[in-house]
Write a protein that holds these residues in place. Structure first.
Motif, PDB file in Angstrom:
ATOM      1  N   PHE A  89      69.374  72.786  53.008  1.00 33.47           N
ATOM      2  CA  PHE A  89      68.954  73.061  51.631  1.00 33.47           C
ATOM      3  C   PHE A  89      70.119  73.247  50.673  1.00 33.47           C
ATOM      4  N   TYR A  90      71.195  73.854  51.137  1.00 33.09           N
ATOM      5  CA  TYR A  90      72.308  74.195  50.248  1.00 33.09           C
ATOM      6  C   TYR A  90      73.616  73.660  50.816  1.00 33.09           C
ATOM      7  N   PRO A  91      74.474  73.090  49.973  1.00 34.15           N
ATOM      8  CA  PRO A  91      74.355  72.975  48.508  1.00 34.15           C
ATOM      9  C   PRO A  91      73.447  71.841  48.029  1.00 34.15           C
ATOM     10  N   VAL A  92      73.030  70.934  48.935  1.00 36.90           N
ATOM     11  CA  VAL A  92      72.168  69.815  48.556  1.00 36.90           C
ATOM     12  C   VAL A  92      70.945  69.826  49.461  1.00 36.90           C
ATOM     13  N   ALA A  93      69.756  69.739  48.869  1.00 37.90           N
ATOM     14  CA  ALA A  93      68.521  69.686  49.646  1.00 37.90           C
ATOM     15  C   ALA A  93      68.397  68.298  50.268  1.00 37.90           C
ATOM     16  N   LEU A  94      68.431  68.248  51.589  1.00 36.51           N
ATOM     17  CA  LEU A  94      68.374  66.984  52.317  1.00 36.51           C
ATOM     18  C   LEU A  94      66.934  66.645  52.693  1.00 36.51           C
ATOM     19  N   PRO A  95      66.659  65.400  53.070  1.00 33.35           N
ATOM     20  CA  PRO A  95      65.303  65.045  53.519  1.00 33.35           C
ATOM     21  C   PRO A  95      64.888  65.882  54.717  1.00 33.35           C
ATOM     22  N   CYS A  96      63.590  66.124  54.840  1.00 32.06           N
ATOM     23  CA  CYS A  96      63.063  66.945  55.924  1.00 32.06           C
ATOM     24  C   CYS A  96      63.469  66.359  57.276  1.00 32.06           C
ATOM     25  N   LYS A  97      63.962  67.238  58.161  1.00 38.47           N
ATOM     26  CA  LYS A  97      64.386  66.798  59.486  1.00 38.47           C
ATOM     27  C   LYS A  97      63.224  66.726  60.467  1.00 38.47           C
ATOM     28  N   GLY A  98      62.038  67.138  60.016  1.00 42.38           N
ATOM     29  CA  GLY A  98      60.880  67.085  60.903  1.00 42.38           C
ATOM     30  C   GLY A  98      61.067  67.969  62.118  1.00 42.38           C
ATOM     31  N   ASP A  99      60.902  67.397  63.293  1.00 41.55           N
ATOM     32  CA  ASP A  99      61.004  68.157  64.537  1.00 41.55           C
ATOM     33  C   ASP A  99      62.331  67.915  65.252  1.00 41.55           C
ATOM     34  N   ASP A 100      63.385  67.695  64.497  1.00 39.32           N
ATOM     35  CA  ASP A 100      64.723  67.527  65.063  1.00 39.32           C
ATOM     36  C   ASP A 100      65.316  68.918  65.298  1.00 39.32           C
ATOM     37  N   PHE A 101      65.467  69.306  66.579  1.00 40.32           N
ATOM     38  CA  PHE A 101      65.946  70.642  66.917  1.00 40.32           C
ATOM     39  C   PHE A 101      67.414  70.663  67.333  1.00 40.32           C
ATOM     40  N   ARG A 102      68.141  69.605  67.056  1.00 36.84           N
ATOM     41  CA  ARG A 102      69.496  69.495  67.584  1.00 36.84           C
ATOM     42  C   ARG A 102      70.520  70.328  66.825  1.00 36.84           C
ATOM     43  N   HIS A 103      70.284  70.605  65.542  1.00 32.84           N
ATOM     44  CA  HIS A 103      71.322  71.232  64.727  1.00 32.84           C
ATOM     45  C   HIS A 103      70.770  72.449  63.987  1.00 32.84           C
ATOM     46  N   PRO A 104      70.633  73.586  64.670  1.00 32.98           N
ATOM     47  CA  PRO A 104      70.085  74.777  64.015  1.00 32.98           C
ATOM     48  C   PRO A 104      71.033  75.334  62.956  1.00 32.98           C
ATOM     49  N   LEU A 105      70.438  75.893  61.932  1.00 33.84           N
ATOM     50  CA  LEU A 105      71.205  76.598  60.910  1.00 33.84           C
ATOM     51  C   LEU A 105      71.982  77.726  61.576  1.00 33.84           C
ATOM     52  N   GLN A 106      73.268  77.809  61.270  1.00 33.56           N
ATOM     53  CA  GLN A 106      74.106  78.807  61.931  1.00 33.56           C
ATOM     54  C   GLN A 106      74.079  80.143  61.182  1.00 33.56           C
ATOM     55  N   LEU A 107      72.867  80.712  61.157  1.00 31.85           N
ATOM     56  CA  LEU A 107      72.639  82.002  60.502  1.00 31.85           C
ATOM     57  C   LEU A 107      71.805  82.863  61.439  1.00 31.85           C
ATOM     58  N   LEU A 108      72.261  84.102  61.650  1.00 30.97           N
ATOM     59  CA  LEU A 108      71.641  84.991  62.618  1.00 30.97           C
ATOM     60  C   LEU A 108      71.478  86.394  62.030  1.00 30.97           C
ATOM     61  N   ALA A 109      70.266  86.921  62.085  1.00 27.10           N
ATOM     62  CA  ALA A 109      70.019  88.318  61.724  1.00 27.10           C
ATOM     63  C   ALA A 109      70.474  89.176  62.899  1.00 27.10           C
ATOM     64  N   ARG A 110      71.717  89.653  62.840  1.00 23.59           N
ATOM     65  CA  ARG A 110      72.333  90.302  63.997  1.00 23.59           C
ATOM     66  C   ARG A 110      71.789  91.701  64.260  1.00 23.59           C
ATOM     67  N   THR A 111      71.787  92.562  63.237  1.00 31.41           N
ATOM     68  CA  THR A 111      71.318  93.932  63.449  1.00 31.41           C
ATOM     69  C   THR A 111      70.405  94.382  62.317  1.00 31.41           C
ATOM     70  N   LEU A 112      69.499  95.286  62.653  1.00 28.28           N
ATOM     71  CA  LEU A 112      68.644  95.934  61.669  1.00 28.28           C
ATOM     72  C   LEU A 112      68.594  97.416  62.032  1.00 28.28           C
ATOM     73  N   SER A 113      68.995  98.267  61.074  1.00 26.48           N
ATOM     74  CA  SER A 113      69.095  99.698  61.333  1.00 26.48           C
ATOM     75  C   SER A 113      68.352 100.468  60.250  1.00 26.48           C
ATOM     76  N   PHE A 114      67.759 101.605  60.645  1.00 23.95           N
ATOM     77  CA  PHE A 114      67.048 102.433  59.681  1.00 23.95           C
ATOM     78  C   PHE A 114      66.796 103.808  60.289  1.00 23.95           C
ATOM     79  N   THR A 115      66.432 104.753  59.433  1.00 27.76           N
ATOM     80  CA  THR A 115      66.009 106.067  59.880  1.00 27.76           C
ATOM     81  C   THR A 115      64.497 106.041  60.033  1.00 27.76           C
ATOM     82  N   ASP A 116      64.023 106.324  61.243  1.00 33.59           N
ATOM     83  CA  ASP A 116      62.592 106.225  61.502  1.00 33.59           C
ATOM     84  C   ASP A 116      61.829 107.233  60.643  1.00 33.59           C
ATOM     85  N   PRO A 117      60.868 106.785  59.850  1.00 28.87           N
ATOM     86  CA  PRO A 117      60.154 107.694  58.957  1.00 28.87           C
ATOM     87  C   PRO A 117      59.233 108.674  59.690  1.00 28.87           C
TER      88      PRO A 117
END
Length: 313
Positions: A268-296
């Motif tokens: 999508f960024y910086p240029v929106a490319l055509p839909c890759k459909g079901d091509d799973f070869r090149h995942p976006l290299q972004l990872l939600a590593r940690t999530l922290s909070f005080t339990d309410p």
């Protein structure tokens, strides 16, 4: 299929006349204030991707009902403001060849490590190949509800509510951003920068023909990300630590692209490319590593960390 914004997922705090089926909760819609010769005529017109014969078959199976669970038939008259329940159905989906990992479970929360390419909830062409449906089906958790979401392309930590009685407490905490999120990303180098630094900009939705992306405009910033370098892996890719202080759509992806260091494999960024459909070869290299909070509920600190790693493919 959609109903021009009328179809909704079942809510746990309301009577649901159809059961969860293979992990898929029924959907519903309120019939608008219009005149139609029959309910069937309305359905055929409003859902052009579902044939007349398909609706007949669904009705014969008892899979189209009103709010009380009464079966609706081809002869049922159209009644304004009636709530109609049905199962959303799609053609066979391509299996997402990656699995999720449960990181934690207690009486209130289920914390899951999501793989790339798997949507959190049913949307568009994805129904059974979604994290929510997989978990409902595999663990028999009909009341499971995500408290927050990740993009389909992003992997990492996602928190679900298991208990409808405490769900609002946790949802409120997330809505008020009373948590700390840390992401990791592989992206192009940013030589000459002093790290860490904070990037701010004003983000808005894309133009009408590009509604699915975000863009930056002049004006007071409404998005903020702290950026640091964890590892200078190569001349082509550094591993970054990204800590968003706000939660705009595609914030991390747009911020990195705007700095001249788009996240690797971003379609999508910086240029929106055509839909890759079901091509799973090149995942976006972004990872939600940690999530922290005080339990309410307990006032104790909690932190959950993804077990996944990023690597260039």
């Amino acid at each position: 299929m959609g109903a021009k914004g009328w179809n909704k997922q079942a809510q746990d705090n309301a009577f649901v006349p159809l059961p969860v089926r293979d992990g898929v909760a029924p959907s519903y819609l309120w019939l608008p204030d219009e005149a139609w010769p029959s309910l069937l005529a309305f359905l055929v017109e409003r859902f052009p991707m579902v044939s007349h014969d398909d609706w007949l078959d669904r009705m014969a199976r008892g899979e189209v009902v009103d709010g009380k669970g009464t079966r609706l038939t081809p002869d049922t008259p159209y009644r304004k403001q009636m709530r109609l329940w049905y199962y959303r159905e799609l053609p066979p989906e391509t299996p997402v060849p990656f699995t999720e990992t449960v990181l934690h479970r207690d009486e209130h929360l289920l914390v899951v490590d999501k793989p790339h390419f798997l949507p959190v909830i049913p949307t568009g062409r994805f129904l059974k190949e979604t994290l929510l449906v997989r978990l409902k089906r595999d663990y028999e958790l009909p009341h499971l509800t995500p408290i927050h979401r990740l993009d389909r392309e992003t992997a990492g930590v996602v928190v679900f509510s298991l208990n409808p009685a405490t769900r609002g407490i946790y949802q409120s905490m997330f809505q008020k951003r009373q948590m700390s999120k840390v992401y990791e990303a592989l992206a192009a180098p940013l030589p000459g920068r002093t790290f860490p630094f904070t990037y701010r900009s004003r983000m808005v939705d894309g133009e009408e023909d590009r509604f699915f992306i975000s863009r930056e405009v002049e004006g007071e910033p409404n998005s903020e990300t702290e950026i640091d370098v964890l590892e200078r892996r190569s001349a082509a890719a550094w591993l970054y630590r990204l800590a968003p202080h706000t939660g705009r759509k595609h914030q991390l992806r747009l911020h990195m692209a705007s700095l001249g260091a788009p996240i690797l494999n971003d379609a999508f960024y910086p240029v929106a490319l055509p839909c890759k459909g079901d091509d799973f070869r090149h995942p976006l290299q972004l990872l939600a590593r940690t999530l922290s909070f005080t339990d309410p509920l307990t006032n104790e600190p909690r932190s959950f960390t993804s077990l996944r790693t990023l690597r260039v493919r």
